[in-house]
Design a protein around this motif. Structure first.
Motif, PDB file in Angstrom:
ATOM      1  N   SER A 228       0.879  -1.138  -0.021  1.00 59.67           N
ATOM      2  CA  SER A 228      -0.005   0.055  -0.027  1.00 59.67           C
ATOM      3  C   SER A 228       0.961   1.299  -0.144  1.00 59.67           C
ATOM      4  CB  SER A 228      -0.881   0.080   1.384  1.00 59.67           C
ATOM      5  OG  SER A 228      -0.193  -0.081   2.260  1.00 59.67           O
TER       6      SER A 228
ATOM      7  N   SER B 119     -10.679   5.675   6.981  1.00 62.66           N
ATOM      8  CA  SER B 119      -9.886   4.760   7.587  1.00 62.66           C
ATOM      9  C   SER B 119      -9.965   4.528   8.859  1.00 62.66           C
ATOM     10  CB  SER B 119      -8.366   5.500   7.411  1.00 62.66           C
ATOM     11  OG  SER B 119      -8.150   5.597   5.844  1.00 62.66           O
TER      12      SER B 119
ATOM     13  N   PHE C  76      -9.458  11.256   7.073  1.00 62.48           N
ATOM     14  CA  PHE C  76      -8.550  10.085   6.640  1.00 62.48           C
ATOM     15  C   PHE C  76      -9.285   9.063   5.972  1.00 62.48           C
ATOM     16  CE2 PHE C  76      -6.636  12.401  10.009  1.00 62.48           C
ATOM     17  CZ  PHE C  76      -5.179  12.439   9.833  1.00 62.48           C
TER      18      PHE C  76
ATOM     19  N   ASP D  50      -7.323  -4.669   7.678  1.00 65.64           N
ATOM     20  CA  ASP D  50      -7.073  -3.282   8.587  1.00 65.64           C
ATOM     21  C   ASP D  50      -6.157  -3.525   9.574  1.00 65.64           C
ATOM     22  OD1 ASP D  50      -8.292  -3.372  11.520  1.00 65.64           O
ATOM     23  OD2 ASP D  50      -9.682  -4.419  10.313  1.00 65.64           O
TER      24      ASP D  50
ATOM     25  N   ASP E  30       1.409   4.434   1.920  1.00 64.10           N
ATOM     26  CA  ASP E  30       1.059   5.102   2.955  1.00 64.10           C
ATOM     27  C   ASP E  30       1.545   6.491   3.274  1.00 64.10           C
ATOM     28  OD1 ASP E  30       0.025   2.530   3.826  1.00 64.10           O
ATOM     29  OD2 ASP E  30       1.429   1.973   4.707  1.00 64.10           O
TER      30      ASP E  30
ATOM     31  N   ARG F 282      -8.749   5.456  14.306  1.00 64.16           N
ATOM     32  CA  ARG F 282      -8.217   5.496  13.090  1.00 64.16           C
ATOM     33  C   ARG F 282      -7.261   4.409  12.836  1.00 64.16           C
ATOM     34  NH1 ARG F 282      -3.717  10.339  11.967  1.00 64.16           N
ATOM     35  NH2 ARG F 282      -2.930   9.500   9.987  1.00 64.16           N
ATOM     36  N   THR F 283      -7.040   3.897  11.572  1.00 66.45           N
ATOM     37  CA  THR F 283      -6.417   2.886  11.271  1.00 66.45           C
ATOM     38  C   THR F 283      -5.749   3.180   9.657  1.00 66.45           C
ATOM     39  OG1 THR F 283      -5.939   0.504  10.983  1.00 66.45           O
ATOM     40  CG2 THR F 283      -8.063   1.315  10.124  1.00 66.45           C
ATOM     41  N   THR F 284      -5.005   2.147   9.226  1.00 73.54           N
ATOM     42  CA  THR F 284      -4.761   2.155   7.712  1.00 73.54           C
ATOM     43  C   THR F 284      -5.103   0.722   7.157  1.00 73.54           C
ATOM     44  OG1 THR F 284      -2.441   1.454   8.106  1.00 73.54           O
ATOM     45  CG2 THR F 284      -2.622   3.715   7.839  1.00 73.54           C
TER      46      THR F 284
ATOM     47  N   ASN G  40      -3.456   4.957   1.424  1.00 72.80           N
ATOM     48  CA  ASN G  40      -4.264   5.554   2.787  1.00 72.80           C
ATOM     49  C   ASN G  40      -3.677   7.022   2.746  1.00 72.80           C
ATOM     50  OD1 ASN G  40      -5.187   3.309   4.402  1.00 72.80           O
ATOM     51  ND2 ASN G  40      -3.011   2.647   3.806  1.00 72.80           N
ATOM     52  N   ASP G  41      -4.782   7.890   2.717  1.00 70.98           N
ATOM     53  CA  ASP G  41      -4.499   9.119   2.570  1.00 70.98           C
ATOM     54  C   ASP G  41      -5.405  10.101   3.539  1.00 70.98           C
ATOM     55  OD1 ASP G  41      -3.404  11.395   1.152  1.00 70.98           O
ATOM     56  OD2 ASP G  41      -4.589  11.383  -0.553  1.00 70.98           O
TER      57      ASP G  41
ATOM     58  N   THR H 178      -9.270   5.655   2.989  1.00 70.13           N
ATOM     59  CA  THR H 178      -8.421   4.581   2.442  1.00 70.13           C
ATOM     60  C   THR H 178      -9.036   4.640   0.901  1.00 70.13           C
ATOM     61  OG1 THR H 178      -7.838   3.174   4.158  1.00 70.13           O
ATOM     62  CG2 THR H 178      -7.823   2.185   2.138  1.00 70.13           C
TER      63      THR H 178
END
Length: 351
Positions: free
Chosen positions: A53, A122, A105, A146, A55, A128-130, A98-99, A107
């Motif tokens: 990904s 996200s 935020f 995730d 990131d 919050r995660t990526t 992931n942005d 994905t």
């Protein structure tokens, strides 16, 4: 170059065949632990995060982009006053970016095997995660995971299908898919995800060869196929629960605003030969008459009150300036993928 792409695809396929058992050993294979048939989950080959990904995405102003052709496809996002484009030529190799825009935020995920893209918040388990590429596929479609809980999410099913968060659904943000020529006319101040990803890839050369244009070629065959349309025809699909209705670019000719209904809901579908989007018609907005009005600017369609609307359904001028139409759950997709996930989809037929 063609020989290189063919060799890559052969190696990828052989690798996926030889590592399926090992990859699936990393997740539970108990049917009760999955919302999808575990015997139809496949290993894509490179393994978890083997397709990396992005990131820490980097962007170039649209006016300075020199790595895209006019007909290259992009995935477009617009939040607040910020437009961002994510080119297929980059996403083909990474699938997940992931942005954030204005501290929102999200994905951006794209599956090159099904031609489907979504942007979703996200967040998992209320934190919050990526997200990353799990290395697994279902009906040839991307399964993400995730990084908070290691749960697995089916992209086109729009649901967590395995893990602690099984049954959870992501919060979606609106996206459109179109060619670079159209997007830069709509949003000339857009930022564009560039090729400075930190990874060495042959951006501009598909890792899947002629897959996108060869209707008879599958790397992973879905459980269900439907011969009503060519397998790789790009369609715009409205999704409602377990059903879907699709619209073809041929429905729009040189541009049109189509009122339609599906599963008891009224919709407005607007588009031309390069872009489509759809909205639910609710409240007093349902009484308006809309027409296609694209003239090489952000304004894409209009109504009989004198409002001009963007492709994302926001009134950018007129008495309703600032109001937004309700986005519909939808996606651009290869026909075969919609038919696999939402069997026997309706196909719009012009009157």
């Amino acid at each position: 170059m063609k020989k290189y792409v063919l060799l890559f695809c052969i190696q990828l396929f052989l690798f996926s065949c030889s590592t399926t058992e090992n990859a699936l050993n990393e997740v539970s294979t108990e049917p009760s632990d999955w919302l999808i048939p575990i015997n139809e989950v496949r290993d894509g080959g490179p393994g978890k995060d083997g397709i990396p990904s992005i990131d820490n995405p980097r962007f170039t102003d649209a006016s300075s982009v020199n790595f895209l052709n006019e007909d290259d496809l992009i995935i477009g996002v617009f939040q607040g006053n910020t437009a961002k484009a994510y080119p297929h030529v980059v996403m083909d190799w990474h699938e997940v970016t992931n942005d954030e825009i204005n501290n929102k935020f999200f994905t951006l995920n794209y599956c090159p095997l099904t031609g489907t893209a979504f942007a979703w918040e996200s967040k998992s388990n209320d934190s919050r995660t990526t997200f990353g590429v799990s290395g697994l596929l279902y009906n040839a479609n991307l399964i993400l995971y995730d990084r908070n809980t290691d749960s697995n999410w089916s992209q086109l099913r729009l649901e967590c299908v395995n893990g602690n968060l099984i049954g959870d659904k992501p919060k979606l943000y609106s996206v459109v898919e179109t060619d670079w020529k159209t997007w830069k006319v709509l949003y000339p101040n857009s930022q564009v995800l560039n090729t400075q990803t930190g990874f060495s890839r042959t951006y501009g050369v598909s890792p899947y060869g002629d897959y996108a244009t060869n209707n008879n070629r599958f790397i992973f065959r879905p459980a269900i196929t439907n011969a009503a349309l060519p397998n790789k025809q790009r369609v715009y699909a409205v999704i409602d629960n377990e059903g879907s209705k699709v619209y073809q670019f041929s429905d729009f000719g040189n541009g049109d605003a189509i009122r339609d209904s599906f599963n008891g809901e009224d919709y407005l579908i607007v588009g031309n030969g390069n872009i489509m989007n759809g909205f639910k018609l609710e409240g007093d907005l349902a009484n308006l008459t809309f027409e296609y009005s694209f003239n090489d600017s952000e304004a894409f369609f209009s109504d009989d009150e004198g409002n001009m609307w963007s492709i994302f359904g926001t009134a950018i001028s007129g008495p309703r300036e600032g109001q937004s139409l309700t986005a519909v759950k939808s996606v651009m997709s290869y026909w075969f993928a919609i038919a696999a996930f939402y069997p026997n989809p309706e196909i719009y037929e012009a009157p």
